[in-house]
Write an enzyme that holds these catalytic residues in place. Structure first.
Site, PDB file in Angstrom:
ATOM      1  N   ARG A 288       0.844  -1.212   0.000  1.00 54.98           N
ATOM      2  CA  ARG A 288       0.000   0.000   0.000  1.00 54.98           C
ATOM      3  C   ARG A 288       0.873   1.253   0.000  1.00 54.98           C
ATOM      4  O   ARG A 288       0.540   2.271  -0.605  1.00 54.98           O
ATOM      5  CB  ARG A 288      -0.981  -0.001   1.181  1.00 54.98           C
ATOM      6  CG  ARG A 288      -0.322   0.005   2.534  1.00 54.98           C
ATOM      7  CD  ARG A 288      -1.344  -0.060   3.662  1.00 54.98           C
ATOM      8  NE  ARG A 288      -0.703  -0.397   4.918  1.00 54.98           N
ATOM      9  CZ  ARG A 288      -0.852   0.295   6.038  1.00 54.98           C
ATOM     10  NH1 ARG A 288      -1.618   1.359   6.078  1.00 54.98           N
ATOM     11  NH2 ARG A 288      -0.245  -0.089   7.139  1.00 54.98           N
TER      12      ARG A 288
ATOM     13  N   GLU B 171     -18.651   4.337  -0.309  1.00 56.52           N
ATOM     14  CA  GLU B 171     -17.892   3.620  -1.331  1.00 56.52           C
ATOM     15  C   GLU B 171     -18.684   3.432  -2.623  1.00 56.52           C
ATOM     16  O   GLU B 171     -18.128   3.451  -3.722  1.00 56.52           O
ATOM     17  CB  GLU B 171     -17.451   2.247  -0.802  1.00 56.52           C
ATOM     18  CG  GLU B 171     -16.494   2.312   0.388  1.00 56.52           C
ATOM     19  CD  GLU B 171     -17.178   2.582   1.716  1.00 56.52           C
ATOM     20  OE1 GLU B 171     -18.434   2.506   1.786  1.00 56.52           O
ATOM     21  OE2 GLU B 171     -16.473   2.880   2.693  1.00 56.52           O
TER      22      GLU B 171
ATOM     23  N   PHE C 194     -14.479  -3.123   1.386  1.00 58.54           N
ATOM     24  CA  PHE C 194     -15.466  -2.093   1.042  1.00 58.54           C
ATOM     25  C   PHE C 194     -15.496  -1.818  -0.464  1.00 58.54           C
ATOM     26  O   PHE C 194     -16.494  -1.325  -0.989  1.00 58.54           O
ATOM     27  CB  PHE C 194     -15.179  -0.802   1.810  1.00 58.54           C
ATOM     28  CG  PHE C 194     -15.024  -1.016   3.292  1.00 58.54           C
ATOM     29  CD1 PHE C 194     -15.965  -1.752   4.003  1.00 58.54           C
ATOM     30  CD2 PHE C 194     -13.924  -0.512   3.974  1.00 58.54           C
ATOM     31  CE1 PHE C 194     -15.816  -1.983   5.357  1.00 58.54           C
ATOM     32  CE2 PHE C 194     -13.773  -0.735   5.337  1.00 58.54           C
ATOM     33  CZ  PHE C 194     -14.712  -1.476   6.034  1.00 58.54           C
TER      34      PHE C 194
ATOM     35  N   HIS D 174      -5.467  -3.430   2.249  1.00 55.70           N
ATOM     36  CA  HIS D 174      -5.934  -4.204   3.409  1.00 55.70           C
ATOM     37  C   HIS D 174      -6.733  -5.443   2.996  1.00 55.70           C
ATOM     38  O   HIS D 174      -7.797  -5.724   3.531  1.00 55.70           O
ATOM     39  CB  HIS D 174      -6.754  -3.320   4.359  1.00 55.70           C
ATOM     40  CG  HIS D 174      -5.946  -2.213   4.976  1.00 55.70           C
ATOM     41  ND1 HIS D 174      -5.416  -1.187   4.236  1.00 55.70           N
ATOM     42  CD2 HIS D 174      -5.591  -1.974   6.262  1.00 55.70           C
ATOM     43  CE1 HIS D 174      -4.757  -0.360   5.035  1.00 55.70           C
ATOM     44  NE2 HIS D 174      -4.841  -0.812   6.272  1.00 55.70           N
TER      45      HIS D 174
ATOM     46  N   ARG E 127      -1.730  -4.726   3.785  1.00 55.55           N
ATOM     47  CA  ARG E 127      -1.432  -3.798   4.869  1.00 55.55           C
ATOM     48  C   ARG E 127       0.006  -3.929   5.407  1.00 55.55           C
ATOM     49  O   ARG E 127       0.692  -2.929   5.535  1.00 55.55           O
ATOM     50  CB  ARG E 127      -2.424  -4.014   6.008  1.00 55.55           C
ATOM     51  CG  ARG E 127      -2.111  -3.138   7.205  1.00 55.55           C
ATOM     52  CD  ARG E 127      -3.082  -3.341   8.349  1.00 55.55           C
ATOM     53  NE  ARG E 127      -2.749  -2.468   9.452  1.00 55.55           N
ATOM     54  CZ  ARG E 127      -2.474  -2.910  10.682  1.00 55.55           C
ATOM     55  NH1 ARG E 127      -2.510  -4.175  10.967  1.00 55.55           N
ATOM     56  NH2 ARG E 127      -2.171  -2.041  11.634  1.00 55.55           N
TER      57      ARG E 127
END
Lengths: 279, 309
Positions: free
Chosen positions: B10, B58, B83, B109, B167
């Site tokens: 990320r 989202e 999400f 994530h 992550r």
């Protein structure tokens, strides 16, 4: 070319209604009720308001229209054919195998369709994205998004409304086709949708309420929305589901049903009579 | 691979995105109130006018991205994988993939390595959901170098792309000059005892296992399947022919992800037995990332155990 004569626009709306009935009858499938309720709105948008050229459907600076209630595609297709984006003959292929006129509008298949829609509640977010593009590039185009009153029960609509307000999208004009009915009944009974005006106002929208079948009022509403700066507008157009065909008016059963031959003939003759009366 | 030099993909994403923003003014970035975690905040700081924080919405974010794409912008959209691929699935399907709009969904994530947040935040079904969508390209990078290459490369593809990012900090596997190609797996070693197909965070685990197994006289090859769709059929079949055993390992459900993809190819092209390591039809749970890799048997030790059994 901008048409300003009310009678001429009324006749165009009537032509759109005839196109709707022809399509749904030929396909023996489709959604006449909500298509008929928004015919006047589309006539005013495409023939009086929007900066568009059917010869240049991809023009970068054109105004955009998103039919968020995508099941009312017969109204959009009839309007686009009337405007000259494609031949009226094509309307006969609506909903048939290998036709570009899919059950719900497809941006990649039909000239003049600015966004693929069908899953309710999604078109307004896309319109917000378009309106932000216009602002980012100082492109100056406006974005019109037609939503149904049943449709605004979707939570995503209110996410989009919040974004439009936050981004001060005065180039975005939402039109609510408020015909009061959805598949299972009245909007206030099925989803509990009440105080629509207050809801939009509290989210920071400029709200204009009009008779959605009155051409002059619609023109006034669109012009007034254009003048409003720093905030998005919503035109709550009070309409009649099935408008223009006596036995379809305010009859929820005509939400998504095709007429039989007898009903088809009656519907067309009623609409043609109206046209005649106007001439 | 230097296991001491660790960077989270990320983080690589946030940095690569900012570099890309300098080269291409059509890049716009959207986030849903997680920019500090997804690392889009690096881009936001440098290009505030091309960054849109939509708030915790989202579904709306996917739609706004679609609208920007219709105008010719190249939106990179970020939030947590659960999400993005989960909550906004229908928006990705109907507003992005069906109209084939140029939106890049970079979801961070993913997997159980989210750690302490637990099951609600550990997306284990995204590869499965995203790869079934027509027009979608699905990429699951394994390290910093690869992620940075991917982020720039996908800007050249004019269709939707889903990128699965992680992550925790993981080892840097590739040198800066490594060549990559979408649709091509990367083979590490030529061992013929087994092939380990891995993707994302499990590639480093597989490489660690390979090193230890080598010491024990077991010669395996590892294939980094960072391109989930298109999948590299050629390398899958070639390895199945050349090695005695095939295993797949992923921080994802064994249903629908890398393991399924490999099985689909082999069942049609060269049927052999495949052992799928991954999350076995279960939700995740809280814990440290490394504890969870061990608990769900997708770490180095689990791979060694599987290959020695």
């Amino acid at each position: 070319m901008k048409i300003t004569k009310v009678e001429a626009l009324e006749n165009i709306a009537n032509e759109i209604r005839i196109g709707i009935i022809e399509q749904v009858y030929n396909a023996q499938s489709g959604h006449p009720g909500g298509s008929l309720s928004c015919a006047d709105i589309l006539a005013v948008l495409y023939f009086n308001q929007m900066n568009i050229d059917p010869k240049k459907p991809e023009a970068k600076e054109r105004d955009r229209f998103v039919l968020s209630k995508g099941h009312c595609s017969p109204a959009l297709y009839a309007t686009l054919a009337q405007k000259g984006y494609f031949s009226k003959d094509l309307l006969k292929s609506f909903r048939k195998l290998d036709s570009n006129l899919q059950g719900h509008p497809d941006i990649n298949k039909v000239p003049g369709v600015d966004m693929t829609t069908g899953s309710l509640g999604q078109g307004l977010s896309v319109s917000v994205g378009m309106a932000i593009s216009s602002k980012m590039e100082s492109a100056g185009f406006r974005v019109y998004c037609l939503v149904g009153d049943g449709e605004i029960e979707e939570g995503q609509i209110w996410e989009a409304v919040m974004s439009a307000s936050k981004n001060k999208l005065d180039n975005l004009c939402v039109i609510l086709d408020h015909n009061g009915l959805q598949i299972d009944g009245k909007v206030e009974d099925v989803g509990g949708l009440i105080e629509i005006k207050e809801k939009f106002e509290s989210f920071g929208f400029n709200v204009i309420e009009v008779d959605g079948h009155n051409i002059e009022s619609l023109i006034y509403a669109f012009n007034s929305a254009k003048q409003k700066k720093e905030m998005p507008s919503v035109i709550i157009a009070n309409t009649i589901k099935g408008k223009g065909v006596s036995f379809m008016e305010n009859e929820v059963s005509w939400h998504g049903k095709a007429p039989n031959e007898e009903q088809y003939k009656q519907a067309i003759s009623e609409l043609k009579l109206k046209h005649f009366a106007n001439n | 691979m230097n296991i001491e030099n660790k960077i989270a993909t990320r983080q690589s994403y946030g940095e690569a995105l900012t570099d890309l923003g300098e080269k291409n003014s059509n890049i716009v970035v959207l986030d849903a109130d997680l920019s500090n975690a997804t690392k889009t905040n690096i881009f936001a700081k440098k290009y505030p006018n091309r960054f849109i924080n939509v708030g915790i919405a989202e579904q709306n974010m996917m739609g706004i991205a679609a609208g920007l794409a219709t105008y010719g912008k190249i939106p990179y959209v970020s939030t947590f994988a659960v999400f993005a691929a989960g909550r906004a699935y229908d928006q990705i399907r109907n507003s992005i993939c069906y109209p084939n709009l140029n939106v890049k969904i970079c979801a961070t994530h993913a997997g159980v390595t989210v750690g302490e947040d637990g099951a609600t935040h550990q997306m284990l079904e995204d590869l499965s959901l995203m790869r079934t969508l027509p027009n979608m390209t699905v990429i699951s990078p394994s390290d910093d170098t690869q992620t940075k290459w991917v982020i720039e490369e996908i800007s050249k593809i004019k269709s939707p792309v889903y990128v699965r990012l992680a992550r925790p900090a993981t080892p840097v596997i590739y040198e800066k000059n490594q060549k990559f190609e979408i649709g091509k797996g990367i083979q590490h070693g030529t061992g013929t005892d087994a092939t380990i197909f891995a993707t994302g965070v499990t590639v480093a685990e597989a490489l660690k296992a390979q090193e230890e197994l080598e010491k024990q006289g077991v010669h395996v090859r590892v294939v980094d399947m960072f391109s989930i769709k298109p999948i590299d059929k050629e390398i899958i079949v070639k390895c199945a022919k050349e090695t005695k055993k095939i295993i797949t390992v992923e921080d994802h459900s064994i249903i629908g992800g890398l393991g399924s993809s490999v099985c689909e190819v082999l069942s049609e092209e060269y049927p052999v037995k495949v052992e799928r390591m991954g999350i076995k039809d279960a939700f995740g749970k809280s814990g440290k990332a490394e504890e969870l890799l061990s608990y769900f048997k997708i770490d180095k030790n689990a791979i060694i155990e599987t290959l020695l059994s």
